[in-house]
Design a protein around this motif. Structure first.
Motif, PDB file in Angstrom:
ATOM      1  N   ARG A  19      33.797  74.027  40.782  1.00 49.10           N
ATOM      2  CA  ARG A  19      32.846  73.828  41.868  1.00 49.10           C
ATOM      3  C   ARG A  19      33.060  74.902  42.923  1.00 49.10           C
ATOM      4  O   ARG A  19      34.211  75.267  43.219  1.00 49.10           O
ATOM      5  CB  ARG A  19      33.019  72.452  42.501  1.00 49.10           C
ATOM      6  N   VAL A  20      31.955  75.405  43.501  1.00 48.62           N
ATOM      7  CA  VAL A  20      32.082  76.417  44.544  1.00 48.62           C
ATOM      8  C   VAL A  20      32.898  75.871  45.711  1.00 48.62           C
ATOM      9  O   VAL A  20      33.680  76.592  46.324  1.00 48.62           O
ATOM     10  CB  VAL A  20      30.683  76.876  45.021  1.00 48.62           C
ATOM     11  N   SER A  21      32.725  74.576  46.012  1.00 49.88           N
ATOM     12  CA  SER A  21      33.474  73.989  47.130  1.00 49.88           C
ATOM     13  C   SER A  21      34.976  74.004  46.902  1.00 49.88           C
ATOM     14  O   SER A  21      35.752  73.897  47.855  1.00 49.88           O
ATOM     15  CB  SER A  21      32.989  72.560  47.386  1.00 49.88           C
ATOM     16  N   MET A  23      36.500  76.596  45.554  1.00 45.59           N
ATOM     17  CA  MET A  23      36.939  77.981  45.640  1.00 45.59           C
ATOM     18  C   MET A  23      37.480  78.284  47.026  1.00 45.59           C
ATOM     19  O   MET A  23      37.069  77.665  48.012  1.00 45.59           O
ATOM     20  CB  MET A  23      35.761  78.934  45.353  1.00 45.59           C
ATOM     21  N   GLU A  25      37.512  79.822  50.540  1.00 44.37           N
ATOM     22  CA  GLU A  25      36.299  80.053  51.325  1.00 44.37           C
ATOM     23  C   GLU A  25      35.842  81.500  51.270  1.00 44.37           C
ATOM     24  O   GLU A  25      34.636  81.778  51.190  1.00 44.37           O
ATOM     25  CB  GLU A  25      36.548  79.637  52.781  1.00 44.37           C
ATOM     26  N   ARG A  28      33.492  82.276  48.248  1.00 45.41           N
ATOM     27  CA  ARG A  28      32.225  81.583  48.052  1.00 45.41           C
ATOM     28  C   ARG A  28      31.065  82.535  48.360  1.00 45.41           C
ATOM     29  O   ARG A  28      31.125  83.308  49.311  1.00 45.41           O
ATOM     30  CB  ARG A  28      32.146  80.350  48.951  1.00 45.41           C
ATOM     31  N   ARG A  30      27.999  82.341  49.738  1.00 40.07           N
ATOM     32  CA  ARG A  30      27.381  82.351  51.062  1.00 40.07           C
ATOM     33  C   ARG A  30      28.339  82.874  52.134  1.00 40.07           C
ATOM     34  O   ARG A  30      27.942  83.611  53.043  1.00 40.07           O
ATOM     35  CB  ARG A  30      26.882  80.948  51.429  1.00 40.07           C
ATOM     36  N   GLU A  31      29.596  82.482  52.023  1.00 34.69           N
ATOM     37  CA  GLU A  31      30.574  82.963  52.988  1.00 34.69           C
ATOM     38  C   GLU A  31      30.800  84.470  52.832  1.00 34.69           C
ATOM     39  O   GLU A  31      30.976  85.195  53.818  1.00 34.69           O
ATOM     40  CB  GLU A  31      31.896  82.216  52.821  1.00 34.69           C
ATOM     41  N   ASN A  59      30.301  76.777  37.543  1.00 32.30           N
ATOM     42  CA  ASN A  59      29.738  76.825  38.893  1.00 32.30           C
ATOM     43  C   ASN A  59      28.799  78.012  39.032  1.00 32.30           C
ATOM     44  O   ASN A  59      28.689  78.865  38.151  1.00 32.30           O
ATOM     45  CB  ASN A  59      30.853  76.818  39.957  1.00 32.30           C
ATOM     46  N   ALA A  61      28.809  80.671  40.815  1.00 30.38           N
ATOM     47  CA  ALA A  61      29.399  82.008  40.814  1.00 30.38           C
ATOM     48  C   ALA A  61      29.636  82.483  39.375  1.00 30.38           C
ATOM     49  O   ALA A  61      29.336  83.632  39.019  1.00 30.38           O
ATOM     50  CB  ALA A  61      30.720  82.003  41.600  1.00 30.38           C
TER      51      ALA A  61
END
Length: 252
Positions: A19-21, A23, A25, A28, A30-31, A59, A61
């Motif tokens: 899950r990206v969450s 990863m 930060e 990620r 968007r970050e 995920n 990515a």
């Protein structure tokens, strides 16, 4: 812009969490975009942001990187049909439509940035007009560019035929009927080689000679035939010009 000098944070890990969450930060998508700016992130980050979500075990990515690996490049990705994209693991019809729409918008933006009536005085000018039209096409497409007396493009390139270019697909009467209808004083022929190699074939030469001869009868000059390919490590130009190569005796 060559982005090879910019860091690709997503390449710093071999195993990406499911899950990206999960990863870190800084990895990620968007970050990464917020930190580095949209111009500087890698292609896979931009694709991940478009697709938004992955699937269990893959995920977003990983999904975006998988797409680039599978198709090999953004150019190849842009050539893929919605059906081909939808068939990839983790995609489906909605994600495929989103990605195909974004790539089509990029192509249209490139075309929109051209002058309303660009002047075509060299094969390079023709290539600049045609490359974004030709790049996504997976089959050979034959276009005719209609010019006024100042070599300006009168209308968007006219798509004449699809398929391997030969006399059975390209009819001189259709070419010159359109030329007469728009009061064209000259035409430039163009078609793509999906392989990327713009070397003219014998059929390309044969069809060009037929059209040059037909143009002389109706007093409309055929000025060149430009074959659109792609720039590569072994080719500095992404096109070839039958006029430049001396393969056909064109109208003066």
């Amino acid at each position: 812009m060559d982005r090879s000098n910019y860091p690709n944070d997503m390449d710093k890990v071999e195993a990406v969490p499911n899950r990206v969450s999960d990863m870190p930060e800084r990895l990620r998508p968007r970050e990464a975009l917020e930190r580095m700016g949209v111009e500087h992130v890698s292609d896979d980050v931009l694709i991940a942001i478009l697709l938004r979500t992955g699937i269990p075990g893959l995920n977003v990515a990983e999904l975006s990187r998988h797409l680039l690996r599978r198709f090999g490049s953004l150019t190849a990705l842009a050539k893929a049909s919605v059906e081909d994209l939808a068939a990839c693991r983790g995609m489906g019809p909605v994600k495929a439509q989103v990605l195909a729409s974004a790539l089509e918008l990029a192509r249209r933006l490139s075309q929109e940035s051209l002058p309303d009536k660009p002047s075509l005085r060299s094969p390079q000018d023709v290539y600049e007009v045609m490359k974004e039209l030709a790049r996504p096409r997976q089959e050979e497409v034959f276009w005719v560019l209609f010019l006024d007396t100042r070599h300006r493009l009168i209308r968007p390139p006219f798509e004449m035929s699809k398929g391997i270019i030969d006399a059975s697909l390209v009819h001189s009467r259709e070419v010159f009927r359109e030329a007469i209808a728009c009061s064209s004083s000259g035409v430039i022929l163009a078609h793509n080689h999906p392989s990327g190699d713009p070397t003219p074939s014998q059929d390309d030469i044969r069809v060009t000679r037929q059209l040059v001869d037909a143009g002389r009868i109706v007093d409309i000059r055929v000025l060149d035939h430009v074959v659109i390919g792609a720039v590569s490590a072994s080719r500095a130009k992404g096109y070839s010009s039958l006029r430049e190569l001396g393969l056909v005796s064109f109208s003066a």
